[in-house]
Design a protein around this motif. Structure first.
Motif, PDB file in Angstrom:
ATOM      1  N   VAL A 135       0.846  -1.190   0.000  1.00 18.61           N
ATOM      2  CA  VAL A 135       0.000   0.000   0.000  1.00 18.61           C
ATOM      3  C   VAL A 135       0.884   1.243   0.000  1.00 18.61           C
ATOM      4  O   VAL A 135       0.667   2.189  -0.770  1.00 18.61           O
ATOM      5  CB  VAL A 135      -0.941   0.010   1.220  1.00 18.61           C
ATOM      6  N   ASP A 136       1.913   1.248   0.843  1.00 20.65           N
ATOM      7  CA  ASP A 136       2.840   2.373   0.881  1.00 20.65           C
ATOM      8  C   ASP A 136       3.788   2.374  -0.315  1.00 20.65           C
ATOM      9  O   ASP A 136       4.151   3.431  -0.836  1.00 20.65           O
ATOM     10  CB  ASP A 136       3.655   2.337   2.175  1.00 20.65           C
ATOM     11  N   PHE A 137       4.196   1.183  -0.755  1.00 22.95           N
ATOM     12  CA  PHE A 137       5.101   1.085  -1.903  1.00 22.95           C
ATOM     13  C   PHE A 137       4.465   1.710  -3.145  1.00 22.95           C
ATOM     14  O   PHE A 137       5.172   2.236  -4.012  1.00 22.95           O
ATOM     15  CB  PHE A 137       5.444  -0.385  -2.169  1.00 22.95           C
ATOM     16  N   ASP A 138       3.132   1.652  -3.221  1.00 23.24           N
ATOM     17  CA  ASP A 138       2.431   2.171  -4.393  1.00 23.24           C
ATOM     18  C   ASP A 138       2.703   3.649  -4.624  1.00 23.24           C
ATOM     19  O   ASP A 138       2.519   4.155  -5.727  1.00 23.24           O
ATOM     20  CB  ASP A 138       0.925   1.936  -4.227  1.00 23.24           C
ATOM     21  N   LEU A 139       3.146   4.352  -3.581  1.00 23.94           N
ATOM     22  CA  LEU A 139       3.496   5.759  -3.741  1.00 23.94           C
ATOM     23  C   LEU A 139       4.623   5.947  -4.746  1.00 23.94           C
ATOM     24  O   LEU A 139       4.646   6.925  -5.497  1.00 23.94           O
ATOM     25  CB  LEU A 139       3.937   6.352  -2.393  1.00 23.94           C
ATOM     26  N   ILE A 140       5.573   5.007  -4.767  1.00 23.53           N
ATOM     27  CA  ILE A 140       6.742   5.179  -5.633  1.00 23.53           C
ATOM     28  C   ILE A 140       6.750   4.233  -6.826  1.00 23.53           C
ATOM     29  O   ILE A 140       7.460   4.471  -7.805  1.00 23.53           O
ATOM     30  CB  ILE A 140       8.059   5.004  -4.838  1.00 23.53           C
ATOM     31  N   GLY A 141       5.982   3.134  -6.772  1.00 25.33           N
ATOM     32  CA  GLY A 141       5.965   2.215  -7.899  1.00 25.33           C
ATOM     33  C   GLY A 141       4.825   1.224  -7.817  1.00 25.33           C
ATOM     34  O   GLY A 141       4.342   0.907  -6.730  1.00 25.33           O
ATOM     35  N   GLN A 142       4.404   0.742  -8.978  1.00 25.64           N
ATOM     36  CA  GLN A 142       3.337  -0.254  -9.042  1.00 25.64           C
ATOM     37  C   GLN A 142       3.935  -1.600  -9.431  1.00 25.64           C
ATOM     38  O   GLN A 142       4.813  -1.671 -10.292  1.00 25.64           O
ATOM     39  CB  GLN A 142       2.276   0.164 -10.066  1.00 25.64           C
ATOM     40  N   VAL A 143       3.444  -2.667  -8.771  1.00 23.95           N
ATOM     41  CA  VAL A 143       3.985  -3.995  -9.022  1.00 23.95           C
ATOM     42  C   VAL A 143       2.945  -4.889  -9.678  1.00 23.95           C
ATOM     43  O   VAL A 143       1.738  -4.668  -9.557  1.00 23.95           O
ATOM     44  CB  VAL A 143       4.480  -4.658  -7.715  1.00 23.95           C
ATOM     45  N   ASP A 144       3.425  -5.924 -10.368  1.00 21.72           N
ATOM     46  CA  ASP A 144       2.558  -6.935 -10.957  1.00 21.72           C
ATOM     47  C   ASP A 144       1.919  -7.770  -9.846  1.00 21.72           C
ATOM     48  O   ASP A 144       2.586  -8.155  -8.886  1.00 21.72           O
ATOM     49  CB  ASP A 144       3.378  -7.831 -11.892  1.00 21.72           C
ATOM     50  N   ALA A 145       0.625  -8.062  -9.989  1.00 23.10           N
ATOM     51  CA  ALA A 145      -0.103  -8.769  -8.939  1.00 23.10           C
ATOM     52  C   ALA A 145       0.363 -10.204  -8.748  1.00 23.10           C
ATOM     53  O   ALA A 145       0.211 -10.773  -7.661  1.00 23.10           O
ATOM     54  CB  ALA A 145      -1.602  -8.753  -9.250  1.00 23.10           C
ATOM     55  N   GLU A 146       0.967 -10.805  -9.787  1.00 23.21           N
ATOM     56  CA  GLU A 146       1.405 -12.197  -9.702  1.00 23.21           C
ATOM     57  C   GLU A 146       2.884 -12.326  -9.340  1.00 23.21           C
ATOM     58  O   GLU A 146       3.263 -13.056  -8.429  1.00 23.21           O
ATOM     59  CB  GLU A 146       1.138 -12.914 -11.035  1.00 23.21           C
ATOM     60  N   SER A 147       3.721 -11.593 -10.062  1.00 29.23           N
ATOM     61  CA  SER A 147       5.170 -11.731  -9.872  1.00 29.23           C
ATOM     62  C   SER A 147       5.746 -10.743  -8.859  1.00 29.23           C
ATOM     63  O   SER A 147       6.855 -10.930  -8.374  1.00 29.23           O
ATOM     64  CB  SER A 147       5.888 -11.518 -11.212  1.00 29.23           C
ATOM     65  N   PHE A 148       5.005  -9.679  -8.551  1.00 26.80           N
ATOM     66  CA  PHE A 148       5.450  -8.603  -7.660  1.00 26.80           C
ATOM     67  C   PHE A 148       6.664  -7.854  -8.206  1.00 26.80           C
ATOM     68  O   PHE A 148       7.376  -7.179  -7.482  1.00 26.80           O
ATOM     69  CB  PHE A 148       5.748  -9.126  -6.248  1.00 26.80           C
ATOM     70  N   LYS A 149       6.893  -7.965  -9.514  1.00 20.98           N
ATOM     71  CA  LYS A 149       7.938  -7.173 -10.157  1.00 20.98           C
ATOM     72  C   LYS A 149       7.380  -5.789 -10.474  1.00 20.98           C
ATOM     73  O   LYS A 149       6.185  -5.624 -10.716  1.00 20.98           O
ATOM     74  CB  LYS A 149       8.425  -7.857 -11.435  1.00 20.98           C
TER      75      LYS A 149
END
Length: 280
Positions: A135-149
């Motif tokens: 939730v906090d990481f989303d401030l700086i980047g968005q990740v893939d829901a499956e791989s978290f890359k």
């Protein structure tokens, strides 16, 4: 590491604590870093941009009241709230406070704010506290829901990336300091091992792309909330009463965080004498 500008050898180093999400320990971290620098002999000034809550300013007010009531020395920053309506007014206030300071600290509100964006792009050291969650990481980047890359940068990360590129060009032309962006991971003890590994991977990947450093921050501890009314910090040995082992560990966490920020205190600054470790 921050170095002093050749064109302005006495200019205050700007440290900005910024995160558009609330509840990340931003103000608590800002206050403790400001006090830590004051204990090292630095002259510290601060501007609180959160005109509604003004948490940092209230903390320092409480600290001044405790200092006067107990008649004790409590090093800390000179802190003001920004009450203006334009960036020009903010810069006038910053320049005035910086005249008698080695460090100028900005505490920003936990929301999108034009003044917070301005000071973030002008920072010598930008500190972005975050809890260990996506939730906090989303401030700086968005990740893939499956791989978290990491899929893409957020708007905020792009803003800082562009500001750092602009600063890089100005570093040579105007002899300005290069911006040092530090993402501080607070409350890591409340994250399960698998989620922490995923965050480690995502932060590592994103840090290489946009050039921030990652530092370990402060754990979730009740004592930070308990100290607010008195304005005291974990560094105020001799004024805290009996401290448990967990509080001594917290003090060491704080010292470690300050060291990781790589802030250079002027050599001429006289350090305050602190009590030996293990005493209150």
């Amino acid at each position: 590491m921050i170095v002093t500008s050749l064109s302005a050898p006495h200019a205050a180093q700007r440290i900005v604590f910024a995160n558009e999400k609330g509840g990340t320990g931003k103000s608590t971290t800002a206050v403790h870093v400001a006090v830590a620098l004051a204990y090292q002999g630095a002259r510290v000034a601060a501007i609180d941009l959160d005109t509604r809550q003004a948490t940092m300013h209230r903390y320092i007010e409480n600290r001044e009241e405790t200092r006067a009531r107990r008649k004790i020395e409590l090093p800390g920053p000179v802190c003001e709230v920004f009450r203006g309506t334009t960036v020009e007014e903010l810069e006038e206030q910053a320049i005035r406070l910086a005249r008698n300071a080695d460090f100028l600290i900005f505490d920003t509100p936990g929301r999108d704010d034009p003044f917070a964006r301005h000071v973030a792009t002008e920072a010598d050291t930008l500190v972005t506290p975050m809890n260990d969650s996506f939730v906090d990481f989303d401030l700086i980047g968005q990740v893939d829901a499956e791989s978290f890359k990491v899929r893409r940068l957020s708007f905020y990360a792009e803003l800082i990336w562009e500001a750092r590129l602009k600063r890089s060009r100005a570093t040579i032309e105007q002899q300005r300091r290069q911006m040092d962006w530090v993402v501080v991971r607070n409350r890591t003890g409340h994250t399960d091992a698998r989620n922490q590994r995923r965050l480690d991977q995502a932060l590592g990947e994103l840090s290489k792309r946009v050039g921030f450093r990652v530092a370990q921050g402060l754990s979730e501890r009740v004592i930070y909330r308990e100290l607010f009314p008195s304005g005291l910090t974990l560094l105020d040995k001799g004024h805290l009463g009996e401290l448990g082992t967990s509080h001594l560990v917290a003090r060491q966490e704080l010292r470690s965080l300050v060291a990781q920020l790589n802030l250079v205190v002027p050599k001429a600054a006289p350090q305050r004498v602190l009590a030996a470790e293990g005493t209150a």
